[in-house]
Enzyme design. Structure first.
Site, PDB file in Angstrom:
ATOM      1  N   SER C 152       0.813  -1.126   0.219  1.00  0.00           N
ATOM      2  CA  SER C 152      -0.121   0.163   0.071  1.00  0.00           C
ATOM      3  C   SER C 152       0.937   1.134  -0.042  1.00  0.00           C
ATOM      4  CB  SER C 152      -0.768  -0.103   1.343  1.00  0.00           C
ATOM      5  OG  SER C 152      -1.246   1.181   1.661  1.00  0.00           O
ATOM      6  N   TYR C 164      -0.765  -1.076   9.957  1.00  0.00           N
ATOM      7  CA  TYR C 164      -1.049  -1.511   8.502  1.00  0.00           C
ATOM      8  C   TYR C 164       0.293  -0.960   7.789  1.00  0.00           C
ATOM      9  CZ  TYR C 164      -3.509  -1.506   4.008  1.00  0.00           C
ATOM     10  OH  TYR C 164      -3.664  -1.567   2.840  1.00  0.00           O
ATOM     11  N   LYS C 168       2.695  -3.027   5.640  1.00  0.00           N
ATOM     12  CA  LYS C 168       2.867  -2.921   4.228  1.00  0.00           C
ATOM     13  C   LYS C 168       4.265  -2.593   3.803  1.00  0.00           C
ATOM     14  CE  LYS C 168      -1.141  -4.223   2.961  1.00  0.00           C
ATOM     15  NZ  LYS C 168      -1.301  -5.623   2.310  1.00  0.00           N
TER      16      LYS C 168
END
Lengths: 139, 145, 276
Positions: C152, C164, C168
């Protein structure tokens, strides 16, 4: 409980299945304490990792106990003559133990009527974890 | 690595009293809700002298007073590498709370599979009660990976 | 053109959203697809859709974070199709909060899903890929296999996504490392970092509305306020969020033979927004 009668069962009949809750760390900790099996591989993540396992996993005898319940839910325990199993897969955390039994033989031995059951414990994906058989006396 | 000379070797005798508290704890741990296994009145109504020992609990009682690691040393096994392979019970008489059970264990078999990658040791245990009655025979196989 | 005829593709999180589109596109190129979703219904639905189009697909339902998932996923491919050629680590969700409000559960849930699960899946697939590659090498054939890990633009930093963004960014490191480890097995290992793609996780919320998805018994808030989406769109050179099909396209293009000499790279699919 209505008594299961020899005359009312047939080879091929399935006995009522037993489906447990998903196996959790709590389940395993309780079982370790209650069974006296304190092998850390079932309760200590650090130990399990050192043994190159991704996580702790269930005692084989926990699923065996579920198979025992499968039988004693069906008939009183004193009717069980023999109960044997092979541990064919590891039951992992999150697995849903599901026990089934099928009558594979009706016979007489030692002056009583008996049935042989094929028994099995699998997870929710149908993967076999325990397989075995039991011999049960029926009135 | 275990060799076949172990076959027949006695692993000793243990004696254990079956306690109601342990049976109730075990019932809770395995999700057993039938009162026969936790309530004495229900057990008596079902024809038992006291709470019955559930089918697989004999194996747990047999482990009482037994040092698993010591036993594995005899085979040359390490606790982190073993798995339970097989288990069998022959039942002759019910065991109940209050019984004093004697477990007499010996090595019944030693073998290997997959060209020695898997090594098996099978033990055989004769279970008797305080009156000398033959309660059960328990057979157990462990494998080292 | 059936550029992936007979290839076996494993796609996590392919019951919905971008993963579903990846599964469809790979199937349209001729690949046999192992479809995975947390829930049986969407996975079975995608399998039905692919079969209805004349393709081949099978479902492997369950959480990618389950300890036995990787083995089961790989086994599903082998038992049904006898090979592994393409692995897309796509399954994921977000569970945001600023760091002082982020629990350990929240941290590990996201790390487990986005980083540990791909690690275990790729580890479980390695012996199979290795055996296939050895056989082909002995026959003097060069057969390329593909791994695409989904990252991402949050890997470059995004407020509220400590968990996150760390995962990522981590998957990019894993991608570069495996590109080196697996080069000798002719595996192209790449990552695609998505920018703003419209899925149920980034759906527009009206006013004060909130939506949740259920991930293994946890109700997790998803969705973005319309005003935030409008603001985000203004900094995207292409002027709008991407669609799941467009996002899937960037994944699938890395699976085609045209990309056989691309490995260890991270493609940003963000409409011109975001760089890593």
């Amino acid at each position: 409980m209505t008594q299961v009668q020899y005359s009312s069962v047939n080879v091929g009949d399935e006995i009522p299945l037993l489906k447990e809750k998903p196996v959790s760390r709590f389940t395993l900790t309780l079982y370790a304490g209650a069974s006296g099996d304190h092998n850390p591989i079932h309760i200590d993540l650090d130990f399990a990792r050192k043994a190159r396992m991704p996580d702790v996993f269930a005692h084989g005898m926990l699923s065996a106990a579920y198979l025992g319940r499968l039988l004693t839910n069906w008939v009183p325990q004193r009717q069980i003559r023999n109960f044997s199993m092979r541990f064919t897969g590891i039951t992992q955390l999150g697995n849903v133990p599901t026990c089934t039994g099928k009558i594979v033989e009706k016979f007489e031995a030692d002056g009583e009527k008996r049935v042989r059951l094929q028994i099995r414990c699998s997870n929710q994906y149908g993967e076999e974890k325990l397989a075995g058989e039991a011999i049960v006396a029926l009135p | 690595m275990p060799d076949r000379s172990l076959i027949g070797r006695s692993l000793g005798e243990t004696t254990v009293e079956v306690e109601k508290g342990r049976l109730r704890f075990f019932a809770k741990a395995i999700g057993e809700t039938d009162p026969v296994y936790t309530d004495e009145a229900a057990a008596k109504a079902a024809g038992y002298k006291s709470l019955p020992v559930p089918p697989t609990f004999l194996m747990c009682l047999g482990g009482e007073g037994r040092d698993l690691e010591e036993q594995l040393k005899i085979y040359g096994f390490e606790v982190a590498r073993i798995l339970h392979a097989e288990q069998a019970f022959d039942y002759h008489k019910p065991a109940v709370a209050g019984d004093v059970l004697t477990f007499s264990t010996s090595v019944a078999d030693v073998y290997e599979k997959k060209g020695g990658a898997l090594q098996f040791v099978v033990t055989q245990t004769r279970v008797t009660n305080q009156d000398g009655e033959h309660i059960a025979d328990v057979r157990s196989a462990v494998v080292q990976r | 053109m059936r550029k992936l005829e007979g290839k076996v593709a494993l796609v996590t999180g392919s019951g919905r959203g971008i993963g579903r589109s990846v599964a469809h596109q790979l199937a349209a190129y001729g690949a046999k697809v192992v479809v995975n979703d947390l829930d049986a219904a969407p996975a079975d639905e995608v399998v039905r859709e692919i079969r209805a189009q004349g393709g081949e697909a099978v479902a492997c339902v369950g959480s990618v974070t389950a300890v036995d998932f990787a083995d089961r996923f790989v086994r599903t491919a082998i038992e049904n199709y006898g090979a592994i050629d393409i692995i897309i680590n796509n399954a994921g969700y977000t569970w945001d909060n600023v760091i002082q409000k982020m629990s350990d559960e929240q941290w590990y849930a996201i790390i487990d899903c986005h980083l540990t699960a791909p690690f275990r899946i790729l580890r479980a697939a390695q012996p199979i890929i290795s055996a296939q590659a050895k056989k082909e090498a002995s026959e003097g054939r060069e057969v390329f296999r593909k791994v695409v890990n989904i990252s991402s633009v949050a890997a470059g930093g995004n407020a509220g996504q400590t968990n996150y963004s760390s995962a990522k960014a981590g998957i990019i490191g894993m991608t570069k490392t495996l590109a080196r480890e697996w080069g000798r097995m002719k595996v192209n290992v790449n990552a695609v970092a998505f920018g703003h793609i419209e899925t149920r996780l980034t759906q527009a919320l009206a006013g004060g509305a909130s939506k949740t998805v259920n991930i293994e018994g946890r109700e997790i808030k998803v969705g973005i306020q319309q005003s935030m989406i409008d603001a985000a769109a203004s900094v995207i050179p292409l002027g709008r969020p991407g669609t799941p099909d467009e996002a899937a396209g960037s994944v699938v293009m890395l699976c085609l033979p045209e990309a056989n000499y691309v490995s260890g790279q991270t493609v940003v699919c963000g409409g011109g927004f975001g760089s890593l």
